[in-house]
Design a protein around this motif. Structure first.
Motif, PDB file in Angstrom:
ATOM      1  N   LEU A   1      13.509  -4.209  -3.543  1.00 20.75           N
ATOM      2  CA  LEU A   1      13.032  -4.902  -2.214  1.00 20.75           C
ATOM      3  C   LEU A   1      11.522  -3.905  -1.869  1.00 20.75           C
ATOM      4  CD1 LEU A   1      16.055  -4.524  -0.489  1.00 20.75           C
ATOM      5  CD2 LEU A   1      15.003  -6.401  -1.565  1.00 20.75           C
ATOM      6  N   VAL A   2      10.768  -4.898  -1.098  1.00 22.01           N
ATOM      7  CA  VAL A   2       9.822  -4.508  -0.209  1.00 22.01           C
ATOM      8  C   VAL A   2       9.760  -3.026   0.537  1.00 22.01           C
ATOM      9  CG1 VAL A   2       7.774  -4.576   0.972  1.00 22.01           C
ATOM     10  CG2 VAL A   2       8.721  -6.344  -1.183  1.00 22.01           C
ATOM     11  N   GLN A   3       9.586  -2.367   0.542  1.00 21.37           N
ATOM     12  CA  GLN A   3       8.934  -1.559   2.250  1.00 21.37           C
ATOM     13  C   GLN A   3       7.502  -0.696   2.202  1.00 21.37           C
ATOM     14  OE1 GLN A   3      11.490   1.881   0.751  1.00 21.37           O
ATOM     15  NE2 GLN A   3      10.368   2.624  -0.989  1.00 21.37           N
ATOM     16  N   ARG A   4       7.742  -0.275   3.224  1.00 26.20           N
ATOM     17  CA  ARG A   4       6.378  -0.089   3.479  1.00 26.20           C
ATOM     18  C   ARG A   4       6.121   1.393   2.956  1.00 26.20           C
ATOM     19  NH1 ARG A   4       3.886  -0.914   8.775  1.00 26.20           N
ATOM     20  NH2 ARG A   4       2.262   1.216   8.453  1.00 26.20           N
ATOM     21  N   ILE A   5       4.359   1.536   2.160  1.00 25.01           N
ATOM     22  CA  ILE A   5       4.515   2.374   1.893  1.00 25.01           C
ATOM     23  C   ILE A   5       4.577   4.033   2.061  1.00 25.01           C
ATOM     24  CG2 ILE A   5       2.600   1.426   0.219  1.00 25.01           C
ATOM     25  CD1 ILE A   5       0.421   2.360   2.201  1.00 25.01           C
ATOM     26  N   PRO A   6       4.492   4.746   1.691  1.00 24.48           N
ATOM     27  CA  PRO A   6       4.303   5.981   2.493  1.00 24.48           C
ATOM     28  C   PRO A   6       2.981   6.957   3.594  1.00 24.48           C
ATOM     29  CG  PRO A   6       4.555   6.809   0.276  1.00 24.48           C
ATOM     30  CD  PRO A   6       4.734   5.597   0.232  1.00 24.48           C
ATOM     31  N   GLU A   7       3.633   7.278   4.170  1.00 24.81           N
ATOM     32  CA  GLU A   7       2.495   7.411   4.889  1.00 24.81           C
ATOM     33  C   GLU A   7       1.398   8.587   3.854  1.00 24.81           C
ATOM     34  OE1 GLU A   7       2.480  10.707   8.541  1.00 24.81           O
ATOM     35  OE2 GLU A   7       3.563   9.234   9.001  1.00 24.81           O
ATOM     36  N   ILE A   8       1.576   9.196   2.973  1.00 26.08           N
ATOM     37  CA  ILE A   8       0.436  10.223   2.407  1.00 26.08           C
ATOM     38  C   ILE A   8      -0.073   9.493   1.897  1.00 26.08           C
ATOM     39  CG2 ILE A   8       2.021  12.041   1.722  1.00 26.08           C
ATOM     40  CD1 ILE A   8       1.840  10.903  -1.065  1.00 26.08           C
ATOM     41  N   LEU A   9       0.055   7.861   1.566  1.00 27.11           N
ATOM     42  CA  LEU A   9      -1.201   6.386   1.407  1.00 27.11           C
ATOM     43  C   LEU A   9      -1.361   6.252   1.688  1.00 27.11           C
ATOM     44  CD1 LEU A   9       1.320   5.776  -2.120  1.00 27.11           C
ATOM     45  CD2 LEU A   9       0.055   7.496  -2.073  1.00 27.11           C
ATOM     46  N   GLU A  10      -1.206   5.903   3.362  1.00 24.18           N
ATOM     47  CA  GLU A  10      -1.906   5.182   3.977  1.00 24.18           C
ATOM     48  C   GLU A  10      -3.947   5.223   4.343  1.00 24.18           C
ATOM     49  OE1 GLU A  10      -0.207   4.984   7.939  1.00 24.18           O
ATOM     50  OE2 GLU A  10       1.772   4.483   7.260  1.00 24.18           O
ATOM     51  N   LEU A  11      -3.847   4.564   4.514  1.00 19.55           N
ATOM     52  CA  LEU A  11      -5.831   4.441   4.362  1.00 19.55           C
ATOM     53  C   LEU A  11      -5.976   5.406   5.259  1.00 19.55           C
ATOM     54  CD1 LEU A  11      -8.121   4.173   3.185  1.00 19.55           C
ATOM     55  CD2 LEU A  11      -8.444   2.212   4.308  1.00 19.55           C
ATOM     56  N   ASP A  12      -6.977   6.698   5.278  1.00 17.02           N
ATOM     57  CA  ASP A  12      -7.237   7.364   6.353  1.00 17.02           C
ATOM     58  C   ASP A  12      -8.597   6.221   7.009  1.00 17.02           C
ATOM     59  OD1 ASP A  12      -8.408   9.238   8.394  1.00 17.02           O
ATOM     60  OD2 ASP A  12      -8.995  10.275   6.971  1.00 17.02           O
ATOM     61  N   GLU A  13      -8.769   6.099   8.256  1.00 24.16           N
ATOM     62  CA  GLU A  13      -9.826   4.975   8.439  1.00 24.16           C
ATOM     63  C   GLU A  13     -11.123   5.525   8.718  1.00 24.16           C
ATOM     64  OE1 GLU A  13      -9.117   1.492   8.677  1.00 24.16           O
ATOM     65  OE2 GLU A  13      -7.109   1.529   7.254  1.00 24.16           O
ATOM     66  N   LYS A  14     -10.636   6.947   9.268  1.00 26.72           N
ATOM     67  CA  LYS A  14     -12.041   7.981   9.965  1.00 26.72           C
ATOM     68  C   LYS A  14     -13.472   7.321   9.233  1.00 26.72           C
ATOM     69  CE  LYS A  14      -9.471  11.176  10.798  1.00 26.72           C
ATOM     70  NZ  LYS A  14      -8.800  12.681  10.473  1.00 26.72           N
TER      71      LYS A  14
END
Length: 130
Positions: free
Chosen positions: A117-130
């Motif tokens: 089942l689809v799940q959110r990516i882990p926080e370490i993979l979230e794109l740093d929007e800076k």
């Protein structure tokens, strides 16, 4: 997660066809290697993610071939993360040999759990929007 990573790779003989040209299927392997190298840049690997229950699967991928690469060419492989939130990661790829553009591509990676089942990516993979 860092947005970009670049590394060099020499074309190996077994990646080529009878004419010494890189077989088209290998570009998808180069793209996968780029994703692995990008993840290593932040001190993680796919084994860590899978152990934690995150499976990253290719949802969509494409490649535009511009010029042939040949045995012995030194390829510069560049990956850029364009989106990483929710359950999705999008990448752009560019492969060059010197100033010559060899191939460009895009992929969408989905994050699923062991249950498929689809799940959110882990926080370490979230794109740093800076």
């Amino acid at each position: 997660m860092p947005q970009e990573h670049t590394f060099d790779l020499e074309v190996r003989y077994y990646e080529t066809d009878g004419q010494g040209v890189v077989h088209h299927s290998n570009y998808f392997r180069y793209f996968e290697l780029a994703r692995v190298e990008l993840l290593k840049q932040v001190g993680h690997d796919y084994a860590d993610l899978e152990r934690d229950g995150y499976m990253l699967v290719v949802s969509k991928i494409d490649c535009r071939y511009r010029s042939p690469a040949r045995y012995g060419d030194l390829l510069r492989i560049h990956i850029r993360t364009t989106r990483a939130r929710g359950a999705r990661i999008d990448h752009e790829y560019r492969i060059a040999c010197g100033e010559r553009l060899i191939a460009e591509g895009h992929s969408t990676i989905a994050c699923i759990g062991r249950d498929g089942l689809v799940q959110r990516i882990p926080e370490i993979l979230e794109l740093d929007e800076k």
